[in-house]
Design a protein around this motif. Structure first.
Motif, PDB file in Angstrom:
ATOM      1  N   THR A  46       0.821  -1.206   0.000  1.00 14.70           N
ATOM      2  CA  THR A  46       0.000   0.000   0.000  1.00 14.70           C
ATOM      3  C   THR A  46       0.861   1.265   0.000  1.00 14.70           C
ATOM      4  O   THR A  46       0.354   2.340  -0.288  1.00 14.70           O
ATOM      5  N   THR A  47       2.129   1.128   0.325  1.00  9.32           N
ATOM      6  CA  THR A  47       3.094   2.229   0.281  1.00  9.32           C
ATOM      7  C   THR A  47       4.407   1.670  -0.236  1.00  9.32           C
ATOM      8  O   THR A  47       4.840   0.601   0.209  1.00  9.32           O
ATOM      9  N   VAL A  59       2.660   0.139  -5.693  1.00  8.89           N
ATOM     10  CA  VAL A  59       1.482   0.044  -4.845  1.00  8.89           C
ATOM     11  C   VAL A  59       0.488  -0.938  -5.462  1.00  8.89           C
ATOM     12  O   VAL A  59       0.312  -0.990  -6.676  1.00  8.89           O
TER      13      VAL A  59
END
Length: 165
Positions: A90-91, A105
Motif C-alpha cells: 500500500t506504500t 502500490v
C-alpha cells in the motif's frame, strides 16, 4: 540529515552489518539525532544509501477496481461477490537505485515472503527472496532480483525494508 555528517555513520553501520536493518536504523537515530523519528531516519538511510532499497507497507486490501465500495452507485444486473482482499503493498518508497525493482502500490505479496509471515504472525521476520516470485494480477512476474527483506507486522499492517543483495 546533513549528508556530509550522516553518510559516514550510515557507511559504518552498513560495513558493520553488511546491510541495513531496522535495529541499525535505530542505532543511527540514537547516535545521530535522537530527536528524529524512526521513520525520518529510515527515509534518510534509504535516500542516502549507495544500494537499492525501498521502504514498503502492506495490508489486506482489494486491488484497484475490485473494491465494491469504490465501484460507484450503479446497481449491477447480476450482483457478484467481490473477490477476496489480499495482502498488497500500500506504500512503496524506493531510492533511485531501487526504482527498477518493479515494486509498486497494490502489488500482491507472495505467501512465502517474509512480509506475509510477519503479517500472519504479527512479528518480525527477515530473509533472502527473489522478486521473480512476486506476481502481478495478470500472472506476469517481476524481474528476478535477489533481495533481503526485513518485515515487522502488527495490527493488520506490515512495515518492511527491501534491499537488493
Amino acid at each position: 540529515f546533513y549528508s556530509p555528517l550522516f553518510a559516514p555513520l550510515l557507511r559504518a553501520e552498513l560495513d558493520r552489518q553488511g546491510h541495513l536493518t531496522f535495529a541499525g536504523v535505530e542505532r543511527l537515530r540514537n547516535e545521530f539525532c535522537p530527536a528524529a523519528s524512526f521513520q525520518a531516519t529510515l527515509n534518510a538511510c534509504i535516500a542516502r544509501g549507495d544500494f537499492g532499497a525501498a521502504y514498503v507497507e502492506a495490508e489486506i486490501v482489494h486491488k484497484k477496481g475490485e473494491d465494491p465500495a469504490a465501484s460507484g452507485r450503479q446497481a449491477a444486473l447480476f450482483p457478484m461477490p467481490a473477490p477476496p482482499k489480499q495482502l498488497r503493498l500500500t506504500t512503496v518508497v524506493p531510492n533511485d537505485l531501487a526504482r527498477g525493482m518493479g515494486l509498486h502500490v497494490m502489488l500482491r505479496v507472495p505467501p512465502n515472503s517474509a512480509i506475509s509471515e510477519a503479517f500472519s504472525q504479527a512479528t518480525q521476520k527477515a530473509g533472502q527472496e527473489c522478486l521473480g516470485h512476486w506476481c502481478h494480477s495478470d500472472g506476469s512476474t517481476l524481474h528476478p532480483c535477489p533481495v533481503r527483506v526485513e518485515a515487522r507486522g502488527f495490527e493488520g499492517h506490515v512495515f518492511a525494508l527491501i534491499q537488493a543483495t
